[in-house]
Design an enzyme around this catalytic site. Structure first.
Site, PDB file in Angstrom:
ATOM      1  N   GLU A  29      -9.994  -4.856   9.005  1.00 29.61           N
ATOM      2  CA  GLU A  29      -9.911  -3.889   7.901  1.00 29.61           C
ATOM      3  C   GLU A  29     -10.898  -4.180   6.779  1.00 29.61           C
ATOM      4  O   GLU A  29     -11.479  -3.264   6.201  1.00 29.61           O
ATOM      5  CB  GLU A  29      -8.487  -3.901   7.322  1.00 29.61           C
ATOM      6  N   ASP A  30     -11.080  -5.453   6.450  1.00 26.67           N
ATOM      7  CA  ASP A  30     -11.813  -5.805   5.230  1.00 26.67           C
ATOM      8  C   ASP A  30     -13.222  -6.333   5.450  1.00 26.67           C
ATOM      9  O   ASP A  30     -13.924  -6.649   4.489  1.00 26.67           O
ATOM     10  CB  ASP A  30     -11.009  -6.865   4.444  1.00 26.67           C
ATOM     11  N   HIS A  39      -4.810 -16.478   2.353  1.00 27.91           N
ATOM     12  CA  HIS A  39      -3.672 -15.586   2.658  1.00 27.91           C
ATOM     13  C   HIS A  39      -3.412 -15.473   4.163  1.00 27.91           C
ATOM     14  O   HIS A  39      -2.290 -15.764   4.611  1.00 27.91           O
ATOM     15  CB  HIS A  39      -3.897 -14.214   2.027  1.00 27.91           C
ATOM     16  N   HIS A  74      -5.623 -10.483  11.052  1.00 28.10           N
ATOM     17  CA  HIS A  74      -5.063  -9.160  10.753  1.00 28.10           C
ATOM     18  C   HIS A  74      -5.802  -8.403   9.657  1.00 28.10           C
ATOM     19  O   HIS A  74      -5.756  -7.176   9.601  1.00 28.10           O
ATOM     20  CB  HIS A  74      -3.565  -9.264  10.433  1.00 28.10           C
ATOM     21  N   ASP A 126      33.260 -14.227  -3.189  1.00 30.49           N
ATOM     22  CA  ASP A 126      32.617 -15.180  -2.276  1.00 30.49           C
ATOM     23  C   ASP A 126      31.394 -15.836  -2.912  1.00 30.49           C
ATOM     24  O   ASP A 126      30.383 -16.062  -2.256  1.00 30.49           O
ATOM     25  CB  ASP A 126      32.242 -14.499  -0.955  1.00 30.49           C
TER      26      ASP A 126
END
Length: 712
Positions: free
Chosen positions: A84-85, A56, A80, A276
């Site tokens: 956090e993980d 990811h 990123h 359109d």
């Protein structure tokens, strides 16, 4: 563009992801280092699809690189989720990758999943979205590159959303549609905006999505044949009029599913009535060539002039530049877009075009990011104001000097005044639009020339807060309203105290000031009875220090008395035995109110009533007024037998349980029964037992709390 996104969807292993990234960019030592950190620290972690988690962030880095992101942005994309993980710390990022990457990763980490403790359960869904919104924008104020990385992160999540359960798919898609897609639009990155919208549409409205896709698939060959014929005619036309083959390029497009759906909803038309649906895009070498091509098109086909828009001369705030025109050709309607090659790059890549190609068209205006003055707003207010700036289509208006101001559709002359400057808005008294005198609430159209007339004595315009569209105008009017309420509360508290101590307000204010009491902060005691009593005791001490024994006895008699009259709880140093209203204002339950005292009668006014302001500035005595707590209001709809006494029996049942009936309406249903709707008040704690009793004795169609009905 779509082939790039489709290729990312198929990547499911680390080697393929790394290879794709290094095909897009030549990796630097820092990027290789960030790649190694991401792979090592995410080792063993899996996504819901079962693939290694690190795929990811590498794919996010691919998107960032594809849109021209610099080394720091690509490293931030790779890292990123590491902070956090995993146990990799923010300090490690700064130490190993420097301040630029560290600040970006820090900003991205702050735009994280909303914590449960931040939510108010009454409006959890709104707050979740609004908190995400605020986190994104506040982080981006420091470095707008964080928005590109975060939007790329969300794009890859949307590309691989099929692995999640349906509930999460809908929640993420809804947030994407209302938060991420509009920001991508503001950044001018139409390719990401379109992909986010269509993917969200697929998960949120699957039936509508498949219905539109089925229509497009069934008519695919017909549409492309028509477009090919039309392109051939246009190409031939341009070649006959002096253009060489290499001077221009023509592309075709069929409107995207979500855009079709929006047009159907807004216009109330079926899919085959969308004008359109089919379009071509002519890309030329210069702006002058664009207008020459426009001339050729209009001279040889029938233009629908109401649909002509020139965004080359008047670019959108996000930097978008293209001429749009719609024409008839053999009873068919085509949209024609004309732009230069640089404009085409800007339209596809937005703000990223200036990193990717080092040139391009106009840089998107990022002022909207710095214009949010939300520090003192609640989360819900922040979200509502931000939506006005992000979601709406724009119009372009001019000052008499020729300066262009971009405003949302529906903006009024007062919005224009605040767009020029806050002081211009605050002191505006009237406006001239195209040399015609108009109200400040006159709605503006694209191309209007607006002149604002100002005066030092301009009246506050806070009552118009719901009429303006821009966040700058709403913020300014809210500040005006708060300042007015504060001034009224200050005057009111001063008059209240002066009355209690038997003095004239003007002289009493001087006395308080001499004694060191903050006369500009009296407003705080207006709605706080405890603080008011403390203030009275403080004043007593100041007076008693200079007076004799008898004066001290008289001072001890000064107390705040409370009276409950009708709907109000009234606090006054004097006796009150009557309450009423004046003709000037009509406060509703819950509005801020204050009372003017006339003998033993209190006249209740809305806190923002002009008459109240006029009277208290003259020194009129006031009473502090608050609404008495009242019973909860309910509505019950019941089907009763059509016979004598049926309504009376039902009302008797309500009366037995001490319900205060406030409204009654009934209508025929059939020969055997009729509906009866009753509004009543009741203590909340007794609702459950009453509902059970009524349900056991009558056929209840609806039983609802009116407060809940108004909140939803």
């Amino acid at each position: 563009m779509e082939s790039f996104f489709d290729a990312l969807v198929r990547i499911s292993d680390i080697d393929s992801a790394r290879l794709r990234l290094f095909e897009i960019i030549e990796p630097t030592d820092m990027i290789k280092n960030a790649m190694d950190v991401a792979i090592n620290f995410h080792d063993g972690q899996k996504r819901k699809s079962g693939e290694p988690y690190v795929v990811h962030p590498i794919c996010v880095a691919c998107i960032v690189a594809f849109y021209g992101g610099d080394e720091a942005m690509i490293c931030a994309a790779l890292l990123h989720d590491v902070v956090e993980d995993t146990h990799y710390k923010m300090t490690d990022v700064f130490k190993n990758f420097g301040e630029d990457v560290g600040n970006l990763v820090d900003a991205l980490t702050k735009i994280s999943e909303v914590r449960k403790e931040e939510l108010d359960t009454n409006s959890k869904k709104l707050l979740t979205t609004a908190l995400t919104f605020r986190k994104m924008l506040i982080a981006a104020v420091k470095d707008s590159r964080a928005l590109i990385v975060k939007i790329s992160d969300r794009l890859h999540n949307m590309l691989t959303l099929d692995a999640l359960p349906e509930g999460k798919q809908k929640r993420i898609s809804e947030e994407t549609l209302v938060v991420y897609a509009p920001i991508a639009h503001r950044l001018g990155i139409s390719s990401i905006k379109n992909e986010l919208e269509d993917r969200s549409f697929f998960y949120l409205f699957p039936k509508e999505y498949h219905r539109i896709k089925l229509f497009l698939n069934q008519n695919n060959q017909v549409f492309f044949a028509r477009l090919a014929q039309f392109i051939e005619k246009v190409e031939s036309l341009l070649l006959k009029n002096g253009f060489a083959e290499g001077d221009f390029k023509i592309e075709s497009r069929i409107k995207r599913p979500y855009s079709i759906y929006l047009k159907m909803q807004r216009k109330g038309v079926s899919i085959d009535e969308v004008l359109d649906l089919l379009a071509i895009r002519i890309i030329a070498k210069s702006e002058l060539d664009c207008y020459k091509i426009l001339g050729c098109i209009h001279l040889n086909f029938k233009p629908i002039m109401s649909r002509f828009k020139d965004y080359i001369a008047l670019p959108k705030e996000n930097g978008y530049q293209t001429v749009h025109t719609t024409i008839f050709e053999q009873s068919l309607i085509y949209e024609v877009q004309i732009r230069t090659f640089d404009m085409h790059k800007s339209a596809q890549y937005g703000v990223a075009a200036h990193w990717k190609y080092k040139n391009g068209g106009i840089t998107p205006n990022m002022d909207w990011l710095y214009n949010f003055e939300y520090q003192n707003h609640s989360i819900e207010e922040f979200y509502e104001l931000a939506k006005n700036d992000l979601y709406q289509e724009d119009i372009a208006c001019f000052s008499p000097a020729g300066d262009i101001y971009t405003l949302p559709v529906g903006a009024v002359a007062l919005d224009f005044a605040y767009a020029v400057h806050t002081e211009i808005g605050n002191s505006a008294t009237r406006a001239y639009v195209n040399n015609q005198k108009v109200s400040l609430l006159q709605r503006l159209k694209s191309g209007d020339i607006v002149r604002i007339i100002t005066s030092k004595n301009a009246m506050p315009k806070y009552a118009w807060i719901d009429e303006v569209k821009t966040s700058s105008a709403k913020s300014a009017l809210k500040a005006q309203r708060q300042a007015r309420i504060k001034a009224i509360q200050n005057y009111g508290t001063l008059n209240f105290l002066a009355s209690a101590f038997g003095h004239n307000p003007k002289g009493f204010k001087r006395f308080l000031s001499i004694k060191g009491i903050d006369v500009d902060g009296l407003w705080r005691a207006n709605s706080d009875k405890k603080l008011l009593n403390e203030l009275i005791d403080q004043i007593k001490e100041k007076i008693a220090a200079e007076k004799g024994f008898l004066a001290k006895i008289r001072l001890n008699l000064i107390k705040i008395k409370s009276f409950e009259l009708e709907k109000f709880l009234i606090h006054s140093p004097k006796n009150v035995n009557e309450v009423g209203f004046d003709f000037c204002c009509h406060p509703k339950y819950g509005d801020r109110v204050m009372g003017l005292v006339n003998s033993q009668r209190v006249v209740v006014h809305h806190m923002l009533c002009d008459r109240l302001y006029e009277e208290i500035t003259k020194g009129t005595n006031v009473a502090m007024v608050e609404w008495a707590k009242r019973l909860s209001s309910f509505k019950v709809v019941v089907a009763l037998q059509d016979k004598v006494g049926a309504v009376a029996k039902f009302l008797t049942t309500l009366a037995k349980y001490e319900c205060n009936v406030t409204g009654l309406h009934y209508s025929a249903y059939n020969n055997a029964s009729f509906y009866c709707e009753v509004l009543f008040e009741l203590k909340n704690g007794e609702v459950k037992s009453l509902r059970e009793i009524l349900s056991s004795q009558y056929r209840i169609i609806d039983f609802s709390n009116l407060a809940d009905a108004y909140q939803n």
